[in-house]
Write an enzyme that holds these catalytic residues in place. Structure first.
Site, short mmCIF file in Angstrom:
data_model
loop_
_atom_site.label_atom_id
_atom_site.label_comp_id
_atom_site.label_asym_id
_atom_site.label_seq_id
_atom_site.Cartn_x
_atom_site.Cartn_y
_atom_site.Cartn_z
N ASP A 93 -11.11 3.08 -3.81
CA ASP A 93 -9.83 2.78 -4.45
C ASP A 93 -9.09 1.79 -3.55
O ASP A 93 -9.43 1.63 -2.37
CB ASP A 93 -9.05 4.09 -4.62
CG ASP A 93 -7.66 3.86 -5.18
OD1 ASP A 93 -7.52 3.06 -6.12
OD2 ASP A 93 -6.71 4.48 -4.65
N ASP B 250 -5.07 0.92 -3.56
CA ASP B 250 -3.74 1.33 -3.09
C ASP B 250 -3.78 2.76 -2.52
O ASP B 250 -4.22 3.70 -3.19
CB ASP B 250 -2.72 1.27 -4.23
CG ASP B 250 -2.59 -0.15 -4.80
OD1 ASP B 250 -2.76 -1.12 -4.04
OD2 ASP B 250 -2.32 -0.27 -6.01
MG LIG Z 1 -4.74 4.93 -4.86
#
Ligand SMILES: [Mg+2]
Length: 181
Positions: free
Chosen positions: A6, A8
């Site tokens: 992922d 962020d």
């Molecule tokens: Mg995230």
């Protein structure tokens, strides 16, 4: 091995109002070096990120490109690179299977890299990352950066077990590389 990350809260610090421009994109300490260690060990690395900020009309694709140019430069300073970036621009109210917790982007990555789900860990900080990974059949790793510590405390992980939990991406990669050595 293909490793799915992922963005962020894993690579860079998350913001409650999303990352809207390059200035708001701040790397988490040690994340670039962690990716560099994956690169050096000849593992492939793909980013799998929801960016509903596009579907909501807050930023456009060219701004996302500028944000990712900053990320690419920050990674390159540590000798790191990401092999491919998967972005889902869907707004939540018109989400397709690509938008996590849907597994669509993970299936795309597994297909593109000819990787088997069971050998392809997903490292994320949100419950939706863990849900998407479970649907795709990928091993799940939660980092406590970003939303991770709150997710760990929430009890929501009970539905997506087993989940390995690490302090941050650097710790997660240390263990992954140790496991695969
Ligand atoms: Mg995230």
């Amino acid at each position: 091995m293909l490793v799915l990350l992922d963005r962020d809260g894993v690579i860079n610090h998350d913001r409650p109002d999303s990352i809207k421009n390059p200035d708001e994109f701040i790397m988490i300490d040690g994340s670039a070096k962690a990716v560099a260690r994956l690169n050096a060990a000849r593992h492939q690395v793909a980013l799998v990120t929801n960016q509903s900020i596009i579907g909501r009309g807050t930023i456009d694709g060219s701004m996302l490109d500028r944000i990712h140019e900053k990320m690419t430069a920050a990674l390159a300073r540590e000798g790191a690179f990401i092999d491919r970036i998967y972005v889902c621009p869907d707004a939540p109210w018109e989400a397709t299977e690509r938008r996590k917790p849907g597994p669509g982007m993970l299936f795309e990555a597994l297909s593109d890299f000819s990787a088997s789900a069971a050998q392809t860990p997903f490292v994320g900080d949100s419950i939706t990352d863990m849900q998407a990974a479970m649907k795709a059949g990928c091993p799940r790793i939660l980092v406590r950066t970003g939303k991770g510590a709150d997710v760990q405390a929430s009890g929501k992980l009970n539905d997506v077990l087993p989940v390995k939990i690490h302090e941050d991406l650097a710790d997660a990669i240390t263990v992954l590389l140790g496991d695969s050595a």
